[in-house]
Every structure is written in C-alpha cells, then in structure tokens.
Design an enzyme around this catalytic site. Sequence first.
Site, mmCIF file in Angstrom:
data_model
loop_
_atom_site.group_PDB
_atom_site.id
_atom_site.type_symbol
_atom_site.label_atom_id
_atom_site.label_comp_id
_atom_site.label_asym_id
_atom_site.label_seq_id
_atom_site.Cartn_x
_atom_site.Cartn_y
_atom_site.Cartn_z
ATOM 1 N N HIS A 109 10.202 11.338 -0.259
ATOM 2 C CA HIS A 109 9.044 10.485 -0.535
ATOM 3 C C HIS A 109 9.209 9.154 0.187
ATOM 4 O O HIS A 109 10.289 8.563 0.149
ATOM 5 C CB HIS A 109 8.915 10.236 -2.046
ATOM 6 C CG HIS A 109 7.982 9.113 -2.388
ATOM 7 N ND1 HIS A 109 8.418 7.919 -2.932
ATOM 8 C CD2 HIS A 109 6.633 8.993 -2.244
ATOM 9 C CE1 HIS A 109 7.379 7.118 -3.115
ATOM 10 N NE2 HIS A 109 6.291 7.743 -2.720
ATOM 11 N N SER A 110 8.168 8.698 0.869
ATOM 12 C CA SER A 110 8.153 7.373 1.501
ATOM 13 C C SER A 110 9.312 7.241 2.486
ATOM 14 O O SER A 110 9.380 7.974 3.457
ATOM 15 C CB SER A 110 8.175 6.292 0.422
ATOM 16 O OG SER A 110 7.803 5.035 0.924
#
Length: 311
Positions: A109-110
């Site tokens: 994520h991210s």
Amino acid sequence: MADAELSEIEFFEVKIAMPWGFVAGKWWGPPNIRPILVLHGWLDNLGSFERLIPLLPRDCISYLAVDLPGHGLSSHIPEGMCYKFLDYISLVHRIQQIYKWDTISLMGHSLGAIMCFVYAGIFSEKVDMVVAIDELQPYIKPYVAVDFLREMLDKTTPLILNHLTPALQPAQTLKQIVEKFTGGYGFLTERDCKYLLERGSKKSPFHPGKFWVTSDVRLKIINLLSLSQEHCNDLARAIKCPIMQITAVESMDCADEVEIPPAMDVLKELNPNFEHHLVEGSHHVHLTNPERVAPKITNFILKCRKQNCKI
C-alpha cells in the site's frame, strides 16, 4: 466480517534478524507455505492490513506482513543515519534471501506499493505477482527532485542531531495520540487508529496511563527515489508477472491533479496480466473499507498463486 471474528484468524508473530536489530512481522496461515509479503505505507505499520488479510484466501495461502524499519515494532536504524527508499528495496531482497524463496509474491500500500513496483521491475524473474494499493510508480514531478529534496535536507541534520528515542519522547494519552492520527490522516476514524496503535504505541513505564509513539521521528526525513518517467517506463516494461493496481477514488479527488501514472499505460500495453480497479474510498481504503478491495484481491490471488507454493 465483524472485528471480533477477524481476531480469531490464526497468526503468529515473527522477528527477522537484521544487522541493526530485527524486522517485526505477523504471519497468517501455514508456516510451510511461501507467503505473500505484505508492505505498508509511510508512517503506517502492518496494522493497516489487519482488517484486510482475514478476508483474503487462506486455503494453501499464507501472508507475511512486516513493519518496515523504524515503524511499528521493528528496530530503529543506528544513530546518525536516516531512512532511504533503496534501503527498503534492499530489505525485501534480504527477506527473500533469508527465507530462500526462489520467487516472491508482493502486496503493498502507498510506499509499499511503490516498493513492489520497483522490486518487480528490478527482479522481474523472481516476482510472481504484485498487488499495488493506491500507488504505483515512484514520484517524478520536478519538485520532488529539487524543492522537496531541499526541504528534506534542511530537516536531516536537526532531526539526526536531536533524535529522540521512544524512551525520550514526550508521553501522551491514547486519546492525544488518536487525535493526532485522525487529524493528520484526515480520513481515519478512532476505530481505524486502533489497528495502527496496537503496534504504533507503547506504554510508558515512567508515566502511568500514558504512551510513547514507536515510530522513529527520523522517518519524517522522506528520502524518495526520484526517477525520470522513462526510467519508470523501463521498470514497467521489465515486469513480467501479473500485476494489479487498485486506486481509491477519494484519494484521486484529493490530489492536486488527477492523473494516471504513465507507467500504467506501459503495463496496459505490454502486460496481458495487468489489472486496474477503481474503488470508492480513501487512501487507506484497505483499512477503512476492506470489503471493497478484498473480492478483487481474492480473485487476483486465486488466479496467480499456484497451490503448491510450499517453502
């Protein structure tokens, strides 16, 4: 699935030895199954996946989520140093070598998603699948290379010279910490923060009823990998494995400019197993609304992972 049911999913804690200490992790599923390595975002910890992983396939599939160095329960790096993006890439390689995995499955994520993209481009023959949640390629805008770099260098010396270990940080109540989390992220609720604070806070032995934040303050020195768009396109061209990107609509709405990373166009053109999905939700949709992304990730995992991925 209710939160009470989520807590019943079997897991065990792990500590992966590193020269400066250890990387803490949480392993869901059989220990003899090569897991999907799960990587969180900047200033988060593996707690951001606590609500998602129990919703994903568990038949002959395992998951190893780790706290990146300086985050969660993992060791901080030595004094006088700062955290660099390429060190995180090196960490993924080190973990793969430690466990002796010929190939590796990645979900991030991210910041973790960018790590997955770069790693899959560098080691294209060693990665068998990638799930990237709400990020994909490294940042390439000019301000990253000039203004942003200048700002970070201005922060580096003071933060290193005045570095406060967790024991020296001001102790706060959980309410104060939650208020900072919800205010800083803007889209997290008190319930969401609970999952991050399980690993992101620690009781102060000197101040009853108060807590320390476990993340290293030197993480505020954001040392990104700034590449040209052509370099990012080269990485995209090199990726051979199935890759899926999930984009949170509200995250796009909050951006100064709504744009699709050009590397995605390369993947669409050259990678027959590339998928892109838009979902309603904020940047942390995998934590705030995991039911919106779990079915898509489940279908992707079941298509990509062989059932005989034993260690």
